[in-house]
Design a protein around this motif. Structure first.
Motif, mmCIF file in Angstrom:
data_model
loop_
_atom_site.group_PDB
_atom_site.id
_atom_site.type_symbol
_atom_site.label_atom_id
_atom_site.label_comp_id
_atom_site.label_asym_id
_atom_site.label_seq_id
_atom_site.Cartn_x
_atom_site.Cartn_y
_atom_site.Cartn_z
ATOM 1 N N ASP A 101 0.469 -5.929 -9.624
ATOM 2 C CA ASP A 101 0.745 -7.252 -9.034
ATOM 3 C C ASP A 101 0.824 -7.236 -7.505
ATOM 4 O OD1 ASP A 101 0.693 -8.696 -11.401
ATOM 5 O OD2 ASP A 101 2.821 -8.384 -11.785
ATOM 6 N N LYS A 102 0.634 -6.084 -6.885
ATOM 7 C CA LYS A 102 0.574 -6.039 -5.425
ATOM 8 C C LYS A 102 -0.844 -6.364 -4.969
ATOM 9 C CE LYS A 102 4.729 -4.610 -4.197
ATOM 10 N NZ LYS A 102 4.919 -3.228 -3.735
ATOM 11 N N GLY A 103 -0.965 -6.970 -3.778
ATOM 12 C CA GLY A 103 -2.276 -7.171 -3.188
ATOM 13 C C GLY A 103 -2.832 -5.824 -2.743
ATOM 14 N N SER A 104 -4.115 -5.601 -2.980
ATOM 15 C CA SER A 104 -4.687 -4.284 -2.705
ATOM 16 C C SER A 104 -4.632 -3.924 -1.228
ATOM 17 C CB SER A 104 -6.146 -4.234 -3.186
ATOM 18 O OG SER A 104 -6.938 -5.182 -2.484
ATOM 19 N N ARG A 105 -4.497 -4.932 -0.350
ATOM 20 C CA ARG A 105 -4.544 -4.647 1.075
ATOM 21 C C ARG A 105 -3.351 -3.826 1.568
ATOM 22 N NH1 ARG A 105 -7.674 -5.523 4.973
ATOM 23 N NH2 ARG A 105 -6.922 -5.526 7.102
ATOM 24 N N PHE A 106 -2.241 -3.840 0.829
ATOM 25 C CA PHE A 106 -1.085 -3.092 1.304
ATOM 26 C C PHE A 106 -1.362 -1.582 1.299
ATOM 27 C CE2 PHE A 106 0.003 -1.816 -2.965
ATOM 28 C CZ PHE A 106 0.940 -0.802 -2.839
ATOM 29 N N LEU A 107 -2.427 -1.161 0.628
ATOM 30 C CA LEU A 107 -2.784 0.246 0.584
ATOM 31 C C LEU A 107 -3.728 0.639 1.713
ATOM 32 C CD1 LEU A 107 -3.436 0.575 -3.256
ATOM 33 C CD2 LEU A 107 -1.581 1.692 -1.988
ATOM 34 N N LEU A 108 -4.271 -0.338 2.436
ATOM 35 C CA LEU A 108 -5.295 -0.048 3.435
ATOM 36 C C LEU A 108 -4.673 0.520 4.707
ATOM 37 C CD1 LEU A 108 -8.390 -0.327 3.682
ATOM 38 C CD2 LEU A 108 -7.992 -2.466 4.893
ATOM 39 N N GLY A 109 -5.083 1.718 5.089
ATOM 40 C CA GLY A 109 -4.534 2.379 6.261
ATOM 41 C C GLY A 109 -5.178 1.927 7.551
ATOM 42 N N ASN A 110 -4.481 2.173 8.662
ATOM 43 C CA ASN A 110 -4.980 1.697 9.953
ATOM 44 C C ASN A 110 -6.098 2.557 10.535
ATOM 45 O OD1 ASN A 110 -3.605 3.979 10.840
ATOM 46 N ND2 ASN A 110 -1.907 2.837 11.752
ATOM 47 N N LYS A 111 -6.479 3.628 9.851
ATOM 48 C CA LYS A 111 -7.625 4.424 10.288
ATOM 49 C C LYS A 111 -8.940 3.846 9.773
ATOM 50 C CE LYS A 111 -5.102 8.840 10.446
ATOM 51 N NZ LYS A 111 -5.070 10.226 9.924
ATOM 52 N N THR A 112 -8.854 2.915 8.849
ATOM 53 C CA THR A 112 -10.061 2.321 8.263
ATOM 54 C C THR A 112 -10.886 1.622 9.339
ATOM 55 O OG1 THR A 112 -8.904 1.948 6.173
ATOM 56 C CG2 THR A 112 -10.937 0.718 6.533
#
Length: 314
Positions: free
Chosen positions: A49-60
């Motif tokens: 139920d979390k949005g997938s974006r919370f996993l996206l790191g700032n190195k992307t």
């Protein structure tokens, strides 16, 4: 085929498996297998139920993030490498390969992605590139790669990387970001008549004036393209952005009045957008809103500045 059998098979895959509801605003996670949970350190209950974006790191890289968003929006297959945030705060490089599917004829569109930890591969390549750069590039050449040579401002590529990081930081802190787009209309005509040297001097003067307005260390002023500058201001809310836009308008008008012959109709226009970052949105949405505001300012008589009406850019 039996659904439970399929889920049991996915659960035992060595690669991480994630299934999301691609129609939901946050690309909501609805399934992860054991391998993905081990890879990130999050438990199933912490992911569902979390949005997938919370996993996206700032190195992307911004291009990779944009490709993934477009694939979700268009219902297309995609393969990208992104940095993923783990529960302990570290980041891993993850190769995501997947695409959309529908289940039992539902109108909802789901996305299934296979996730593989490629950190060792990416870090090895980066180390090799770093060693080559150390011997082959001078300090001046490295500077040119991030700067516009005419104005000595950061260039668009560097701006986009910083804007992506600032968006992620403000998403965590729930603070606003403001983007200012400053456009100079009829610059091509000025360059044709006055020459490239005078044109470059004009843009350098405007760049210097903009730096004087945005003097905070957390403001970033950049050259966006041939006729536009762009600024991102961290923590700046709508009211302050509106006041800053009016000041910018005066500064740009002054530079044009002082440096452009009166018979050349050179005009400056400003578009501004502000948002508190939310899951399901991206800094590109904020920039697009500023571009729309700039277009409105340049096409409406008597309106040289257009500021978004609220903190929402939907």
């Amino acid at each position: 085929m039996d659904t439970q059998l399929i889920l049991a098979a996915l659960a035992e895959c060595r690669d991480g498996i994630v299934i999301t509801d691609a129609i939901s605003p946050k690309n909501r996670i609805i399934y992860t297998n054991k391998a993905f949970q081990v890879m990130t350190g999050f438990s199933e209950s912490e992911l569902i139920d979390k949005g997938s974006r919370f996993l996206l790191g700032n190195k992307t890289r911004p291009t990779a993030a944009k490709a993934f968003r477009q694939a979700l929006g268009e219902g297309a297959r995609v393969q990208v490498t992104v940095s993923a945030i783990c529960k302990d705060g570290s980041q891993k490089w993850v190769e995501i390969s997947g695409g959309p599917f529908e289940y039992n004829g539902e109108k909802k569109r789901y996305f299934i992605g296979t996730c593989r930890d490629v950190s060792e591969r990416v870090e090895a390549v980066e180390a090799l590139m770093a060693s080559e750069i150390k011997f082959e590039k001078t300090d001046v050449e490295v500077k040119v790669s991030s700067y516009d040579t005419v104005t000595s401002l950061y260039n668009r590529g560097y701006f986009e990387e910083v804007a992506e990081r600032e968006w992620m930081a403000m998403l965590q802190e729930h603070r606003p970001l403001s983007v200012f787009l400053i456009g100079i209309e009829n610059l091509a005509r000025f360059k044709e008549r006055q020459g490239i040297e005078d044109s470059n001097k004009l843009m350098a003067n405007i760049a210097s004036a903009l730096r004087q307005v945005f003097r905070r260390g957390i403001d970033l002023v950049a050259k966006y393209d041939d006729e536009r500058f762009i600024v991102i201001s961290t923590g700046m809310a709508w009211e302050e952005a509106e006041s800053m836009a009016a000041r910018l308008d005066d500064v740009v008008d002054r530079e044009l009045t002082q440096n452009v012959p009166t018979d050349i109709n050179l005009n400056g226009f400003i578009g501004v957008a502000t948002q508190i970052p939310e899951e399901g949105f991206h800094v590109d949405h904020l920039i697009e809103a500023a571009e729309k505001a700039l277009l409105k300012a340049s096409t409406h008589p008597g309106a040289s500045v257009v500021v978004a009406e609220s903190d929402c850019v939907a």
